[in-house]
Each structure stands twice: as C-alpha cells, then as structure tokens.
Design an enzyme around this catalytic site. Structure first.
Site, PDB file in Angstrom:
ATOM      1  N   ASP A   1      -6.268 -36.935   6.897  1.00 53.22           N
ATOM      2  CA  ASP A   1      -7.208 -37.983   6.501  1.00 53.22           C
ATOM      3  C   ASP A   1      -7.801 -37.701   5.109  1.00 53.22           C
ATOM      4  OD1 ASP A   1      -7.531 -40.079   8.390  1.00 53.22           O
ATOM      5  OD2 ASP A   1      -8.580 -38.723   9.767  1.00 53.22           O
TER       6      ASP A   1
ATOM      7  N   LYS B   1      -1.585 -45.916  15.274  1.00 53.29           N
ATOM      8  CA  LYS B   1      -1.155 -44.702  14.577  1.00 53.29           C
ATOM      9  C   LYS B   1      -0.031 -44.011  15.347  1.00 53.29           C
ATOM     10  CE  LYS B   1      -5.588 -44.230  12.227  1.00 53.29           C
ATOM     11  NZ  LYS B   1      -6.872 -43.549  12.026  1.00 53.29           N
TER      12      LYS B   1
ATOM     13  N   GLN C   1     -10.306 -39.380  15.272  1.00 50.52           N
ATOM     14  CA  GLN C   1     -10.715 -40.761  14.972  1.00 50.52           C
ATOM     15  C   GLN C   1     -12.235 -40.862  14.921  1.00 50.52           C
ATOM     16  OE1 GLN C   1      -8.512 -43.150  14.144  1.00 50.52           O
ATOM     17  NE2 GLN C   1     -10.109 -44.650  13.818  1.00 50.52           N
TER      18      GLN C   1
HETATM   19  N1  GUN Z   1     -12.275 -44.428  11.225  1.00 52.36           N
HETATM   20  C1  GUN Z   1     -12.146 -45.458  10.362  1.00 52.36           C
HETATM   21  N2  GUN Z   1     -11.166 -45.212   9.478  1.00 52.36           N
HETATM   22  C2  GUN Z   1     -10.668 -44.000   9.781  1.00 52.36           C
HETATM   23  C3  GUN Z   1      -9.630 -43.204   9.210  1.00 52.36           C
HETATM   24  O1  GUN Z   1      -8.959 -43.549   8.229  1.00 52.36           O
HETATM   25  N3  GUN Z   1      -9.421 -42.010   9.819  1.00 52.36           N
HETATM   26  C4  GUN Z   1     -10.154 -41.591  10.885  1.00 52.36           C
HETATM   27  N4  GUN Z   1      -9.887 -40.395  11.393  1.00 52.36           N
HETATM   28  N5  GUN Z   1     -11.121 -42.298  11.423  1.00 52.36           N
HETATM   29  C5  GUN Z   1     -11.369 -43.494  10.874  1.00 52.36           C
END
Ligand code: GUN
Length: 282
Positions: free
Chosen positions: A118, A51, A95
């Site tokens: 998100d 990311k 995350q």
């Molecule tokens: N864990 C698995 N997929 C995601 C996501 O798209 N965003 C976040 N913040 N955590 C995750």
C-alpha cells in the site's frame, strides 16, 4: 468530452502483470498477497473481494485473514509479524479503516516496509517524498497511470486536489508535483474553495461527500478525476463529483464506478509483483 475508462486501462495493466507473473512462475516464484480484514464494514468487504479476484486474474496467490471486530491490537500485530516472516507472502495489506479501538498507525508501522504494497509505512512515505521509492500508493499511482494512458500532461498545469488524507490527498499532491504540476491541496478549512478549484486544469476530488463538486467549481476544459465512492439519495453508487452536471464542461472525466477504483487494484497488483521480484532478486 472523453470519459476515462479505468476498467480498460486497468485491464491492460493487469495483462502486463500477468505476463510477468508467468515468467516468475517459470523460475518457481509465485507472488503472494496477504489481505487482512478486521470487522464487518460492508464497503471494505467489497474492496477486499475485488483485490482477491484481481490476484486470481493475474496468477498470484492471495490469502485472506478475516478477524472479528473485537480483535485486540496485540492479536493483529502478532498476525502482521507472522506474515512478515513468511517467505511465501510478498505483500501485506490491512484494509482500512480499522474498527474503533485499533491503532491504524501502529499496524502500518508493524508491516515490513519491503512488504508494504500500500506504501503507507513512514519509510516508504519518506522515500516517495524524495523521489527514491519502490512502491507508490495505489490510488494516486493508478490515477497517474490513467493520465499517462490518455496522454494528459501534468507539466506546468494547475493541479488542485480536494482532500488531504494520507491514503489519497497528500501522496496525490506529491505525485503531481513530481511531474511538474503546480499543486494546491484543499481541505475542510480551505477558504474560497470554488475560486481555487475553478482555476484547476486538473482537479482531483477525494473528499468522501456524494456529488460535492458542481459545475460552477470547474474550469472549462478541465480534467476531472473522481476518487469518491459514495451512495446517493437512492442508494446508487456515486462519486464526489456530480457527474451529470459537470461532464459537459470537462475535457476528460472519470466515472464512478469504472474510473479510479479499478486502477487502485491494478496498482496493487503491480506493487505485489514488484515486492515478489525484490524479495527474490528476480
Ligand atoms: N482503504 C481505502 N483505501 C485503501 C487502500 O488503498 N488500501 C487499504 N489497505 N485500505 C484502504
């Protein structure tokens, strides 16, 4: 059979984001994403690195907040509140999963809905439900973008999603429904799973079990989207779909890696850009 190239589609999306970012920068606005990583989950470490790398590619500022696994709920919430108040941070991403003892829902609710790139906050989830939203969740929206880019029409199709998580399964069903798919969401209590998946024109696998989907679960000519990110018996990265066994039965299939994963990140970039624009009336 066509293998859907998520890397290629995501590169195009990121190019568009980079172009728009240049225009914003000319107005003195630099989109900023805060990424919170708590603990030492190795998969989360990889996702967060990817990311941050994407932020660099499109010209965003990213700031990582790496917290130890024994961080308290209060410390984590205080960080979120601080980031909510910072004008140079447009998007906040924590995350998931969080280490045991931390309340994920409370953290998600603490993030300002305006910075919730998100789209996990209940305010944003509710807005998606009624079709009046600013942000869409990254993985489901990335999948829709891949379908569009390969001219795969959802209207009137039998769409089956395996998995009912808040991150993928539930919102995926909603986005397919918005495009007039007939949606079935299956899960661990579903009876006759094979019977249901065998009728799917579009099958989305978000189970979290390596190579769970076999060829006898698939309709001839189906579109198969694999959200899984697992390790097989040899430690090799693989999806929830047994790709080699299934691929010749499909019209389209996404590979792992190089399918859904890059699209999730490209959508995160789109959401962060949108957050920056909204927050700056740009
Ligand atoms: N864990 C698995 N997929 C995601 C996501 O798209 N965003 C976040 N913040 N955590 C995750």
């Amino acid at each position: 059979m066509t293998i859907i190239d998520g890397k290629k589609v995501s590169a195009l999306v990121k190019e568009q984001v980079a172009e728009e970012t240049k225009l914003l920068k000319a107005k003195g606005i630099i989109p900023g994403l805060a990424v919170i990583l708590v603990g030492d989950d190795p998969a989360s470490r990889v996702y967060v690195n990817n990311k941050k790398k994407a932020c660099e590619e499109v010209g965003f500022k990213s700031e990582e907040f790496k917290l130890p696994a024994d961080t308290t709920q209060e410390e984590l919430l205080n960080l979120v509140y601080e980031l909510n108040d910072r004008n140079d941070i447009n998007g906040i991403l924590c995350q998931l999963p969080l280490p045991k003892g931390l309340d994920e829902n409370a953290v998600i609710e603490a993030i300002s809905p305006l910075k919730d790139v998100d789209a996990f906050h209940k305010q944003n989830v509710g807005r998606i439900m009624i079709g009046d939203y600013d942000f869409l969740p990254c993985t489901p929206a990335g999948i829709m973008e891949m379908l569009h880019s390969y001219d795969i029409d959802v209207d009137g199709k039998n769409c089956v999603v395996i998995g009912r998580s808040n991150i993928v399964g539930k919102p995926m069903g909603m986005l397919l429904l918005h495009e007039n798919g007939t949606v079935t969401i299956c899960h661990s209590h579903t009876k006759n799973l094979k019977e249901i998946t065998s009728k799917a024109d579009i099958l989305v696998a978000a189970i979290g079990v390596a190579k769970f989907v076999k060829s006898d679960m698939i309709k001839d000519g189906a579109v198969v989207i694999d959200v899984g990110m697992n390790r097989d018996e040899n430690g090799k990265l693989c999806g929830d779909v047994d790709f080699e066994e299934v691929k010749d039965k499909c019209s389209f299939i996404t590979p792992v890696p190089g399918g859904v994963g890059p699209m999730t990140i490209a959508t995160l970039m789109k959401n962060t850009l949108k957050a920056a624009k909204l927050q700056n009336n740009a």
